[in-house]
Every structure is written in structure tokens, then in C-alpha cells.
Design a protein around this motif. Structure first.
Motif, PDB file in Angstrom:
ATOM      1  N   SER A 258      16.490  42.832 -22.545  1.00 16.63           N
ATOM      2  CA  SER A 258      16.919  41.542 -23.080  1.00 16.63           C
ATOM      3  C   SER A 258      18.439  41.418 -23.112  1.00 16.63           C
ATOM      4  CB  SER A 258      16.367  41.365 -24.498  1.00 16.63           C
ATOM      5  OG  SER A 258      16.907  40.216 -25.123  1.00 16.63           O
ATOM      6  N   GLU A 259      18.924  40.261 -22.714  1.00 17.65           N
ATOM      7  CA  GLU A 259      20.352  39.958 -22.840  1.00 17.65           C
ATOM      8  C   GLU A 259      20.715  39.716 -24.301  1.00 17.65           C
ATOM      9  OE1 GLU A 259      22.712  39.746 -20.556  1.00 17.65           O
ATOM     10  OE2 GLU A 259      21.789  39.385 -18.598  1.00 17.65           O
ATOM     11  N   LYS A 260      19.757  39.214 -25.072  1.00 19.14           N
ATOM     12  CA  LYS A 260      20.021  38.834 -26.461  1.00 19.14           C
ATOM     13  C   LYS A 260      20.064  40.041 -27.381  1.00 19.14           C
ATOM     14  CE  LYS A 260      18.697  35.158 -29.653  1.00 19.14           C
ATOM     15  NZ  LYS A 260      17.762  34.016 -29.878  1.00 19.14           N
ATOM     16  N   HIS A 261      19.139  40.971 -27.183  1.00 20.31           N
ATOM     17  CA  HIS A 261      19.074  42.192 -28.000  1.00 20.31           C
ATOM     18  C   HIS A 261      18.574  43.292 -27.078  1.00 20.31           C
ATOM     19  CE1 HIS A 261      18.227  45.184 -30.952  1.00 20.31           C
ATOM     20  NE2 HIS A 261      18.274  44.375 -31.997  1.00 20.31           N
ATOM     21  N   CYS A 262      19.458  44.199 -26.696  1.00 17.48           N
ATOM     22  CA  CYS A 262      19.098  45.123 -25.620  1.00 17.48           C
ATOM     23  C   CYS A 262      18.257  46.319 -26.062  1.00 17.48           C
ATOM     24  CB  CYS A 262      20.336  45.576 -24.837  1.00 17.48           C
ATOM     25  SG  CYS A 262      21.715  46.127 -25.792  1.00 17.48           S
ATOM     26  N   ASN A 263      17.714  46.288 -27.283  1.00 19.65           N
ATOM     27  CA  ASN A 263      16.671  47.250 -27.620  1.00 19.65           C
ATOM     28  C   ASN A 263      15.290  46.596 -27.487  1.00 19.65           C
ATOM     29  OD1 ASN A 263      15.638  49.767 -28.320  1.00 19.65           O
ATOM     30  ND2 ASN A 263      15.704  49.354 -30.520  1.00 19.65           N
ATOM     31  N   PHE A 264      15.244  45.473 -26.777  1.00 26.76           N
ATOM     32  CA  PHE A 264      13.988  44.788 -26.486  1.00 26.76           C
ATOM     33  C   PHE A 264      13.788  44.747 -24.982  1.00 26.76           C
ATOM     34  CE2 PHE A 264      14.560  43.625 -30.762  1.00 26.76           C
ATOM     35  CZ  PHE A 264      13.437  42.975 -31.258  1.00 26.76           C
ATOM     36  N   LEU A 265      12.583  45.092 -24.532  1.00 27.52           N
ATOM     37  CA  LEU A 265      12.205  44.913 -23.140  1.00 27.52           C
ATOM     38  C   LEU A 265      11.394  43.635 -23.021  1.00 27.52           C
ATOM     39  CD1 LEU A 265      11.072  48.516 -22.079  1.00 27.52           C
ATOM     40  CD2 LEU A 265      13.349  47.487 -21.940  1.00 27.52           C
ATOM     41  N   LEU A 266      11.534  42.930 -21.889  1.00 26.40           N
ATOM     42  CA  LEU A 266      10.865  41.659 -21.687  1.00 26.40           C
ATOM     43  C   LEU A 266       9.985  41.690 -20.451  1.00 26.40           C
ATOM     44  CD1 LEU A 266      13.925  39.229 -22.140  1.00 26.40           C
ATOM     45  CD2 LEU A 266      12.420  40.156 -23.926  1.00 26.40           C
ATOM     46  N   ASN A 267       8.858  41.015 -20.535  1.00 25.19           N
ATOM     47  CA  ASN A 267       8.064  40.677 -19.360  1.00 25.19           C
ATOM     48  C   ASN A 267       8.525  39.285 -18.938  1.00 25.19           C
ATOM     49  OD1 ASN A 267       6.178  39.915 -17.455  1.00 25.19           O
ATOM     50  ND2 ASN A 267       4.414  39.989 -18.848  1.00 25.19           N
ATOM     51  N   THR A 268       9.237  39.199 -17.826  1.00 25.44           N
ATOM     52  CA  THR A 268       9.779  37.913 -17.397  1.00 25.44           C
ATOM     53  C   THR A 268       8.709  37.007 -16.795  1.00 25.44           C
ATOM     54  OG1 THR A 268      10.380  38.750 -15.207  1.00 25.44           O
ATOM     55  CG2 THR A 268      12.035  38.945 -16.968  1.00 25.44           C
TER      56      THR A 268
END
Length: 318
Positions: A258-268
Motif C-alpha cells: 500500500s502507498e497509504k500504509h506500507c505495512n498493508f498488502l493489497l489485492n489490486t
């Protein structure tokens, strides 16, 4: 990559008769926050505690059991989960208050527990509104956020062992440490008694509003994510280490930091569980190279890869 052949095992035929529901090849991707992952070999939704006790008491000892909550801090691998996945439903989601005590079933959403406490004028449970999961998951990992954790409001819990025996656990039995409890992994939490302090519902609501605003400002709460990915190391913050390692916005397949909080992974939108896990391992490697610190996964990763001989193919809908 060749897809795994269907395994028409007789597992479901070996399981005891229940009042709840047993489903073969049930999809799990649609019940996890990442929206990825393979199916359950068999999914069991018990009717109530007694039904679950009966199942555990008569389930063959060699059958692997996995408990699934709302799938908020979970990554199910693409080959699915062999054995029986137990998903607690409405019968385990009761919330009731008695003075400054709140009883919550293991399937009760943390947010709903915080709201029930507010309605009863019980302060100190507001932090639960910032944790996207259930009380069962919170007990298992001593979930915490916004300056508090479950151990600070814990009174007692009930759990079933692998043989279906009911246990009442006090604080010592829970063995709480940071993001961890010492209860045996194969025990299934049924519920917990929590305690707060007397508070003004309007002030409690104000704190709930502050937590909601803080989450929306700093976290990708509307994305397909699994929440906080890595445990904060002693004396450090995982997101800062990830940022310093140059991983903010890093992509692999359909997965992204995540660009917003980089301890979060995202499924785009197109990620597989393999994409997300590989991206997480890439982040861990880069952080270790840049800081010497080895990040530990906070997200629980379960199941088997798509190319595993144990991989499950969906055969019906949950």
C-alpha cells in the motif's frame, strides 16, 4: 502451470452427523478480506456449541481441523485447505452486557462488541472498533490497537479442546504476550468475558469517532487487504522499516504494498495468494538487507499452494 486434479476423497463420509452444515469444496476466497485462495475440502458450520462439541468428540483424530473467522487477517493459499474448515456463525456471535462486564461469543465482530459496550456505558473497549476481526481471533492473537489490547480487558474465556471438552480459561491460562496467546492451537474459542470501566456513552462515542477517523486517514480500509501484515519488532515500527527499504508501492503480479500504509498488502484485483505471499517475502528480505531486522508475519497464512498434490478444487458453493 497445470491445475490440480480433483480429489474425490471420502473425507465427508468419515465425519460425524451434525445439526449444522457440512459442504465439500466450499469457496473460501469470497469470505476472506483479500478475496483470494482456494476452497475448503470440507466446510463445517456448527449449529451451536453443543453441535461443535459433538463433532469434535466424534471426528477422527487424523482429520486436520482449521478454524476460520471473518478472514480479516488471513491469507488462504491458492490450493485451499485440506481437512475440515470450521466457521463459527450466528450462534457464536451473541453479545450481552452485565454491569461493567461484556460477554461476547467468539464469532462476534470486534466492532459490534465496542458498540454494545458504548450502549451500556462501558468504557475501555473502544480500541476494538479499530480491529477488523472477531473476538475469537482477538483471543488467539491478543489483538490490539490504539493504545490497548485484549489482555487489558480480559476476564475469562471458554474454549473446546480437540476432544470437545469445554474449558474455562483465566488470564494465567491464556498466557498473553504481544500479539500472541499460549492456548493450544487446536483449541477452539467459544467466547469471552471482558470488563471495562464506567463511562459516559457520549464520550465513548467520541473516542469511537476518533478511532474511525484515524483508521480512514492512515489505512487502506476500503481495499482488498488483510490488515497489518507484519508484527512491529521491539523498539521499531514495521511500516517505517518497510518504507526505508524502498518497498512503498512495490508490486508483484496483482499484489501491491500500500502507498497509504506500507505495512498493508493489497489485492489490486487480479492477485493470487501466491502473489501476496511472495510480495510479503520480498518485503521481508529487503527489510532484512537494509536494517538487519527480520520481520515476522502477523497475517496468518494457511492452506497449500496451487501446485500441491493436496490442492483442493471447488466442487460446490458454500
Amino acid at each position: 502451470m497445470m491445475s490440480a486434479a480433483p480429489r474425490h476423497s471420502a473425507l465427508i463420509d468419515r465425519l460425524p452427523a451434525v445439526r449444522g452444515r457440512l459442504t465439500e469444496g466450499a469457496s473460501l476466497a469470497k469470505v476472506t478480506w483479500f478475496r483470494v485462495g482456494g476452497p475448503a475440502e470440507v466446510l463445517f458450520k456448527p449449529a451451536d456449541v453443543a453441535d461443535l462439541q459433538h463433532f469434535l468428540a466424534h471426528c477422527p483424530a487424523d482429520v486436520k481441523l482449521t478454524v476460520l473467522g471473518v478472514g480479516s487477517n488471513l491469507l488462504v493459499r491458492d490450493g485451499g485447505i485440506p481437512g475440515v474448515v470450521i466457521r463459527l456463525g450466528r450462534a457464536f456471535a451473541e453479545i450481552r452486557t452485565d454491569g461493567l462486564h461484556v460477554h461476547a461469543g467468539a464469532a462476534a465482530l470486534d466492532l459490534n462488541v465496542a458498540l454494545a459496550a458504548r450502549a451500556a456505558g462501558v468504557a475501555g473497549l473502544e480500541f476494538l472498533s479499530g480491529i477488523p476481526g472477531t473476538i475469537g481471533g482477538a483471543l488467539r492473537m491478543n489483538a490490539g490497537a490504539y493504545g490497548s489490547d485484549l489482555s487489558q480487558i480480559f476476564v475469562s474465556a471458554t474454549a473446546l479442546d480437540r476432544q470437545g471438552r469445554l474449558h474455562r480459561l483465566d488470564r494465567d491460562a491464556m498466557g498473553f504476550t504481544y500479539r500472541h496467546s499460549a492456548v493450544a492451537e487446536d483449541w477452539i474459542f467459544c467466547g469471552a468475558d471482558l470488563a471495562g470501566r464506567a463511562g459516559d456513552p457520549s464520550l465513548i462515542q467520541q473516542r469511537l469517532n476518533e478511532i474511525q477517523a484515524a483508521r480512514e486517514d492512515s489505512q487502506p480500509v476500503r481495499a482488498r487487504t488483510g490488515g497489518s501484515t507484519f508484527v512491529n519488532p521491539p523498539g521499531a515500527k514495521a511500516w517505517e522499516l518497510i518504507d526505508r527499504a524502498g518497498c512503498r508501492g512495490l508490486k508483484l503480479g496483482g499484489a501491491q504494498v500500500s502507498e497509504k500504509h506500507c505495512n498493508f498488502l493489497l489485492n489490486t484485483g487480479t492477485a493470487t495468494a501466491a502473489d501476496l505471499e511472495a510480495l510479503g517475502e520480498t518485503v521481508r528480505r529487503r527489510v532484512k538487507e537494509s536494517s538487519g531486522i527480520e520481520l515476522a508475519w502477523e497475517i496468518k497464512r494457511i492452506g497449500v499452494p496451487a501446485d500441491s498434490p493436496l490442492a483442493i478444487l471447488a466442487r460446490s458453493e458454500a
